[in-house]
Write a protein that holds these residues in place. Structure first.
Motif, mmCIF file in Angstrom:
data_model
loop_
_atom_site.group_PDB
_atom_site.id
_atom_site.type_symbol
_atom_site.label_atom_id
_atom_site.label_comp_id
_atom_site.label_asym_id
_atom_site.label_seq_id
_atom_site.Cartn_x
_atom_site.Cartn_y
_atom_site.Cartn_z
ATOM 1 N N LEU A 145 0.831 -1.213 0.000
ATOM 2 C CA LEU A 145 0.000 0.000 0.000
ATOM 3 C C LEU A 145 0.863 1.259 0.000
ATOM 4 N N VAL A 146 1.932 1.250 0.787
ATOM 5 C CA VAL A 146 2.846 2.402 0.831
ATOM 6 C C VAL A 146 3.468 2.626 -0.539
ATOM 7 N N ASN A 147 3.980 1.560 -1.144
ATOM 8 C CA ASN A 147 4.635 1.695 -2.442
ATOM 9 C C ASN A 147 3.672 2.209 -3.512
ATOM 10 N N ALA A 148 2.449 1.710 -3.502
ATOM 11 C CA ALA A 148 1.459 2.168 -4.482
ATOM 12 C C ALA A 148 1.123 3.643 -4.264
ATOM 13 N N LEU A 149 0.976 4.042 -3.019
ATOM 14 C CA LEU A 149 0.659 5.437 -2.717
ATOM 15 C C LEU A 149 1.808 6.356 -3.089
ATOM 16 N N LEU A 150 3.027 5.957 -2.791
ATOM 17 C CA LEU A 150 4.194 6.764 -3.171
ATOM 18 C C LEU A 150 4.289 6.912 -4.690
ATOM 19 N N ALA A 151 4.038 5.838 -5.415
ATOM 20 C CA ALA A 151 4.103 5.895 -6.876
ATOM 21 C C ALA A 151 3.002 6.796 -7.434
ATOM 22 N N ASP A 152 1.793 6.665 -6.916
ATOM 23 C CA ASP A 152 0.667 7.455 -7.412
ATOM 24 C C ASP A 152 0.799 8.931 -7.071
ATOM 25 N N CYS A 153 1.558 9.233 -6.032
ATOM 26 C CA CYS A 153 1.717 10.629 -5.613
ATOM 27 C C CYS A 153 2.930 11.298 -6.227
ATOM 28 N N ALA A 154 3.589 10.617 -7.134
ATOM 29 C CA ALA A 154 4.730 11.190 -7.857
ATOM 30 C C ALA A 154 5.714 11.865 -6.904
ATOM 31 N N THR A 155 6.194 11.102 -5.959
ATOM 32 C CA THR A 155 7.095 11.645 -4.949
ATOM 33 C C THR A 155 8.433 12.041 -5.541
ATOM 34 N N SER A 156 8.982 13.091 -4.996
ATOM 35 C CA SER A 156 10.290 13.610 -5.388
ATOM 36 C C SER A 156 10.876 14.294 -4.154
ATOM 37 N N PRO A 157 11.484 13.517 -3.247
ATOM 38 C CA PRO A 157 11.915 14.053 -1.951
ATOM 39 C C PRO A 157 12.936 15.174 -2.050
ATOM 40 N N TYR A 158 12.806 16.137 -1.137
ATOM 41 C CA TYR A 158 13.781 17.212 -1.015
ATOM 42 C C TYR A 158 13.686 17.802 0.387
ATOM 43 N N LEU A 159 14.771 18.421 0.834
ATOM 44 C CA LEU A 159 14.788 19.081 2.135
ATOM 45 C C LEU A 159 14.246 20.497 1.996
ATOM 46 N N SER A 160 13.508 20.931 3.012
ATOM 47 C CA SER A 160 12.898 22.257 2.977
ATOM 48 C C SER A 160 12.998 22.897 4.360
ATOM 49 N N LYS A 161 13.078 24.196 4.367
ATOM 50 C CA LYS A 161 13.103 24.971 5.611
ATOM 51 C C LYS A 161 12.192 26.174 5.376
ATOM 52 N N HIS A 162 11.095 26.237 6.124
ATOM 53 C CA HIS A 162 10.139 27.326 5.922
ATOM 54 C C HIS A 162 9.374 27.600 7.200
#
Length: 182
Positions: free
Chosen positions: A79-96
């Motif tokens: 389920l995690v893998n399917a959700l990650l694929a469907d959500c077009a993940t592209s990890p990055y670090l953010s500070k806001h």
């Protein structure tokens, strides 16, 4: 195992989203309901406010509920893998805002449903990796079907955060003890 702040927030948001469809009805029937959810659980990035965004978040809610019904880690990982694929993940670090460096897994311009789904998937991912899926529970109150995430140190949380389930159960137990002792 203590979880990172990101994981705890993502899991709490996922449970809260699932619980928008509960015993009392659907609090995401209208755009105002989604706005209220986002006021309590803010997400950075674009919010369009259109009907498609509302439909997408409501569909995501059903996908997330499935995590509380998984039989094992293999099923949860799928389920995690399917959700990650469907959500077009592209990890990055953010500070806001007032947050220090943390992980975002979708672009801020990605649709809201994808951003919520990706964040939730990352939270569930940590539960799978740490073999802590037993932290996903359904409220112990007999008249409540809401879900919860037990992040307590001793795994003792039994009641949801959406109602007064714990208070009602404790009052009922107290009254039962009083009747028995009288």
């Amino acid at each position: 195992m203590p979880f990172t702040h990101d994981t705890e927030v993502a899991l709490a948001e996922a449970a809260a989203l699932v619980n928008t469809l509960g015993d009392d009805g659907d609090s995401l029937e209208t755009r105002a309901g989604l706005d209220a959810f986002l006021a309590r659980y803010p997400f950075s990035g674009r919010v369009t406010g259109d009907a498609e965004e509302l439909r997408t978040v409501r569909r995501l809610r059903e996908r997330l509920r499935a995590f509380w019904a998984v039989a094992d880690r293999d099923e949860a990982a799928a389920l995690v893998n399917a959700l990650l694929a469907d959500c077009a993940t592209s990890p990055y670090l953010s500070k806001h805002d007032h947050y220090d460096w943390h992980l975002h897994v979708t672009h801020p311009d990605a649709p809201l449903g994808m951003r919520i789904g990706a964040e939730a998937a990352m939270g569930f991912l940590d539960l799978v990796r740490s073999d802590d899926l037993d932290r996903l529970r359904t409220c112990a109150a007999e008249d409540c079907s809401d879900v919860l995430v037990d992040l307590s140190r001793n795994h003792s949380k039994r009641y949801c955060d959406t109602g007064n389930c714990a208070n009602r159960a404790h009052v009922a137990a107290y009254r039962a003890r009083k009747r028995t002792s009288a």
